[in-house]
Design an enzyme around this catalytic site. Structure first.
Site, PDB file in Angstrom:
ATOM      1  N   ARG A 438     -60.374  30.576  -0.440  1.00 53.69           N
ATOM      2  CA  ARG A 438     -60.840  30.909  -1.788  1.00 53.69           C
ATOM      3  C   ARG A 438     -60.129  32.134  -2.364  1.00 53.69           C
ATOM      4  O   ARG A 438     -60.018  33.170  -1.715  1.00 53.69           O
ATOM      5  CB  ARG A 438     -62.353  31.155  -1.773  1.00 53.69           C
ATOM      6  CG  ARG A 438     -62.929  31.461  -3.153  1.00 53.69           C
ATOM      7  CD  ARG A 438     -64.426  31.624  -3.081  1.00 53.69           C
ATOM      8  NE  ARG A 438     -65.089  30.387  -2.763  1.00 53.69           N
ATOM      9  CZ  ARG A 438     -66.120  30.283  -1.909  1.00 53.69           C
ATOM     10  NH1 ARG A 438     -66.550  31.345  -1.286  1.00 53.69           N
ATOM     11  NH2 ARG A 438     -66.697  29.127  -1.685  1.00 53.69           N
ATOM     12  N   HIS A 468     -59.661  27.828   9.737  1.00 57.19           N
ATOM     13  CA  HIS A 468     -59.983  29.250   9.691  1.00 57.19           C
ATOM     14  C   HIS A 468     -59.597  29.961  10.980  1.00 57.19           C
ATOM     15  O   HIS A 468     -59.640  31.188  11.057  1.00 57.19           O
ATOM     16  CB  HIS A 468     -61.487  29.408   9.406  1.00 57.19           C
ATOM     17  CG  HIS A 468     -61.899  30.797   9.039  1.00 57.19           C
ATOM     18  ND1 HIS A 468     -62.674  31.589   9.875  1.00 57.19           N
ATOM     19  CD2 HIS A 468     -61.665  31.543   7.932  1.00 57.19           C
ATOM     20  CE1 HIS A 468     -62.894  32.752   9.299  1.00 57.19           C
ATOM     21  NE2 HIS A 468     -62.299  32.763   8.119  1.00 57.19           N
ATOM     22  N   ARG A 597     -72.723  42.611   9.670  1.00 59.19           N
ATOM     23  CA  ARG A 597     -72.368  43.421   8.512  1.00 59.19           C
ATOM     24  C   ARG A 597     -73.009  42.911   7.228  1.00 59.19           C
ATOM     25  O   ARG A 597     -73.511  43.670   6.424  1.00 59.19           O
ATOM     26  CB  ARG A 597     -70.845  43.458   8.350  1.00 59.19           C
ATOM     27  CG  ARG A 597     -70.380  44.416   7.261  1.00 59.19           C
ATOM     28  CD  ARG A 597     -68.932  44.167   6.878  1.00 59.19           C
ATOM     29  NE  ARG A 597     -68.793  43.001   6.027  1.00 59.19           N
ATOM     30  CZ  ARG A 597     -67.926  42.014   6.244  1.00 59.19           C
ATOM     31  NH1 ARG A 597     -67.170  42.026   7.307  1.00 59.19           N
ATOM     32  NH2 ARG A 597     -67.845  40.998   5.410  1.00 59.19           N
TER      33      ARG A 597
END
Length: 744
Positions: A438, A468, A597
């Site tokens: 993206r 990925h 996170r």
């Protein structure tokens, strides 16, 4: 003052505070009846946090760093800019997706039980609250910047010399670029680009007193903020520059008023399964994205009511968020001011170390890997070693083949140059370029074209799944035969982000790793699904199942009275089945410590469900990006007996089911201990940059402790993970981390 307007009327948000030490809840309250009964709660959607609200809670933690007075002033401004960029992307993708579901009248609930319309309303309200905190934070920082002789100029007058410079700059550098356009029946409403900023002027023509409305769209190539020359810094936004020169721009008109606006458009790309040519499809889709539906309209200043109505009508604001403010719009643009040459207002510069092990082998990376596996941690250790790995492969006459995955490589990529050089040297080079990354789709298409022209075999992967996994594989002819050297990473092959993201790079020449890497590339390039792997767990085939098996072993150990614990570090945890597996482990007595996170849909610390699970988030100078799982395996963590894994995957359904990801065990004793006893333990022990997540989703800073610890400072000031021999031999001691039970 901020206003929210959607298709249906929403409640006004409460005014936020610029100085935050605790974030608000991220989802609906627990079902009171379910909360009394663990079995009932285990089947209630309220056992999960809302994904969108959890992400906004993370960005609230990022925004809070802009008010952290222990940071230098320009670094605080940078955090405000980052929060603005984060929220923009969130709105353009996630909120746009919710709005699309509402338009299509989809009523399917998310894992936390909210319908799209409920989630959209709650998300809009939280965005509005964060926008108000941003405005308050900006007002505080703007004042502090002024005290530090960095002034943000608005309508106020400057000295004569600077005023003349502003006029000259406007005439020479801005007027030739901008194009005023009258808004009337003879002039069609112009297209406003995504993230575009414009100014609407209400004018009166002096010749006949006729009212005229003019629009000036600010072209993207113009800088958002301009520095006025002078020893004492003065910055002015491009929109303020245009507004203060309105009379020069419109001679023969009286300026009655003006207002600045900014829009965000739906920027997500939907993949069509029957796309015949993926490259051509994406080139077309990128063009369509630029004309996506408007999902946010920001209005600054006192807009003429007629001008505001015209904007609303022309932009087609179905399910859009409209925000009015007297403050700044587009906080991401503040990054320009962060570049002001004031080193005393920034973090002390840091230069990553080159791994000692490789230096001990005179820079021969292959020789260093042959001796023993290597783990390095960016940005404390230089990403240059990854580039050098490929550069050495490109010029080594004994290297016969290179295979490489590319998810995000950046705009100026030494990785691409190394692959091109290797192909030009006659080596067999294969690059898996993920064009579905993206906001990097266009750049990746550009790289793919350059690689193909150089003779690289370019593969675009799967239509349905993103590739990925971060893998580089080099096949080298040696005396004993062919040897495969592999690099596995948790982060992208991106030299710029490698300086600010914490990631792990693992180099190995273990034959099993090479065989598995080869199977993975064959799977991506030829759809040859591996029947079995020796080391690698690969999604969407085996990673989820193997992860579950590891969790189940801990459950069995807990029930057998053995030590049972899980440590995990990732960016996001949203997959409901994985969360339920962790809940089951907690209920069995497994101690679980998670360092997450960003998004976390798991509710920690609930009696009978997750009382043995603790969740923390680390926000600091570097962006935590490492992904690691550690399982006690019958002994107290940390220990040599533990099973430790590095992975490219987060705990999200897309990573486990719809992406090609890898997870690899750390079997070498040295590497195992470095990842477990250093990387993971430092994250768990950190107090100065950590937030603890509560059962309602709110976050609380750890605050002052008897033994404060900053994991970023620890790794910045101690010898690198790899090849510490030379450092230790010189008498340099590496402080050993130890776990204080009950203090995590």
């Amino acid at each position: 003052m901020t206003e929210i307007v959607t298709h249906e009327e929403l409640a006004r948000a409460e005014e936020g505070s610029a100085r935050h030490t605790q974030t608000g809840p991220t989802g609906p309250a627990l079902d009171p009846e379910a909360a009394k009964d663990a079995a009932l709660l285990a089947n209630s959607p309220t056992r999960y946090f809302n994904r969108e609200l959890s992400w906004l809670a993370f960005n609230e933690r990022v925004l809070a760093e802009a008010s952290n007075e222990t940071y230098p002033l320009l670094e605080r401004l940078r955090f405000l800019s980052i929060s603005g960029s984060n929220i923009d992307e969130f709105l353009m993708v996630r909120v746009a997706g919710l709005a699309g579901q509402v338009r299509r009248k989809i009523e399917e609930t998310s894992i936390d039980g909210l319908t799209p319309s409920q989630a959209l309303a709650a998300t809009h309200e939280k965005v509005l609250e964060l926008e108000q905190i941003q405005q308050d934070t900006w007002a505080t920082l703007k004042n502090e910047l002024g005290k530090a002789d960095i002034h943000i100029v608005g309508e106020e007058e400057l000295d004569a010399e600077r005023e003349q410079w502003l006029r000259d700059y406007f005439v020479t550098d801005i007027m030739p670029v901008i194009t005023p356009q009258a808004i009337d029946p003879a002039h069609p409403f112009p297209f406003v680009a995504n993230q575009g900023i414009g100014v609407l002027f209400s004018l009166t023509r002096e010749a006949d007193d006729a009212p005229v409305m003019e629009m000036v769209l600010i072209p993207a190539p113009l800088p958002r903020f301009v520095r006025v020359p002078g020893e004492e810094a003065a910055w002015i936004s491009i929109e303020d520059m245009i507004c203060r020169n309105a009379e020069r721009l419109f001679p023969g008109f009286r300026v009655n008023g003006y207002g600045v606006f900014r829009i965000l458009r739906d920027s997500d790309l939907e993949i069509e399964e029957d796309a015949e040519d993926l490259v051509r499809y994406f080139r077309s889709a990128i063009q369509r994205r630029r004309r996506g539906l408007v999902i946010v309209l920001q209005l600054q200043g006192k807009f003429d009511p007629a001008a505001e109505d015209m904007l609303r009508n022309q932009l087609g604001l179905d399910q859009a968020l409209i925000m009015k403010t007297e403050g700044l719009i587009g906080f991401s643009g503040l990054s320009a001011i962060c570049d002001e040459d004031r080193p005393e207002l920034k973090f002390e510069p840091y230069s990553p170390r080159y791994p000692e092990r490789i230096l001990e082998h005179d820079g021969d990376i292959f020789a260093a890997i042959r001796e023993k596996d290597i783990i390095i941690q960016h940005p404390y250790e230089s990403f240059e070693v990854v580039i050098d790995f490929l550069r050495q492969a490109a010029r080594d006459p004994d290297v016969v083949a290179i295979k490489q995955t590319l998810y995000r490589a950046g705009k100026q990529s030494a990785i691409i140059s190394a692959l091109i050089a290797a192909a030009e040297q006659g080596k067999s080079v294969t690059a898996v370029v993920e064009i579905k990354a993206r906001f990097d789709e266009e750049q990746n298409l550009l790289w793919a074209g350059q690689l193909e022209r150089a003779g690289v075999q370019v593969i675009y992967g799967f239509i349905d799944w993103k590739t990925h996994a971060k893998i580089s594989m080099v096949v080298r002819r040696e005396t004993e035969g062919y040897r495969t050297y592999c690099h596995f990473g948790t982060g992208n092959y991106h030299p710029i982000t490698a300086r600010i993201y914490t990631d792990l790079s693992y180099f190995t020449a273990e034959p099993a790793a090479g065989r598995d890497a080869g199977k993975l590339f064959n799977f991506i390039t030829g759809y040859v699904e591996p029947e079995a792997t020796e080391l690698l767990s690969i999604s969407p085939m085996s990673l989820r199942a193997n992860l579950y098996n590891l969790i189940d072993v801990e459950i069995a150990n807990a029930r057998a009275g053995k030590p049972a614990a899980i440590w995990a570090k990732m960016n996001s945890l949203t997959d409901p089945d994985l969360i339920d597996r962790l809940y089951a482990a907690s209920q069995a007595g497994v101690d679980i410590d998670l360092v997450i996170r960003g998004i976390c849909c798991l509710r920690p610390g609930i009696e009978g469900l997750s009382e043995n699970i603790a969740v923390k988030s680390v926000i600091g100078r570097f962006l935590e990006h490492v992904r690691v799982w550690a399982f006690a395996n019958g002994a107290d963590l940390p220990s040599r007996q533990a099973k430790v894994f590095m992975t490219s995957a987060d705990g999200m359904s897309r990573n486990l089911d719809r992406r090609v990801e890898i997870m690899i065990p750390m079997r070498n004793d040295t590497v195992h201990d470095q990842v477990l006893d250093q990387v993971m333990l430092a994250n768990l022990l950190d107090t100065e940059q950590s937030w603890l997540v509560a059962e309602d989703g709110s976050s609380q800073r750890v605050g002052e402790t008897e033994n404060p610890f900053n994991l970023h400072r620890y790794f910045m000031t101690n010898p690198s993970l790899s090849g510490r021999g030379a450092s230790l031999a010189s008498g340099r001691k590496v402080p050993k981390l130890s776990l204080r039970r009950g203090n995590i």
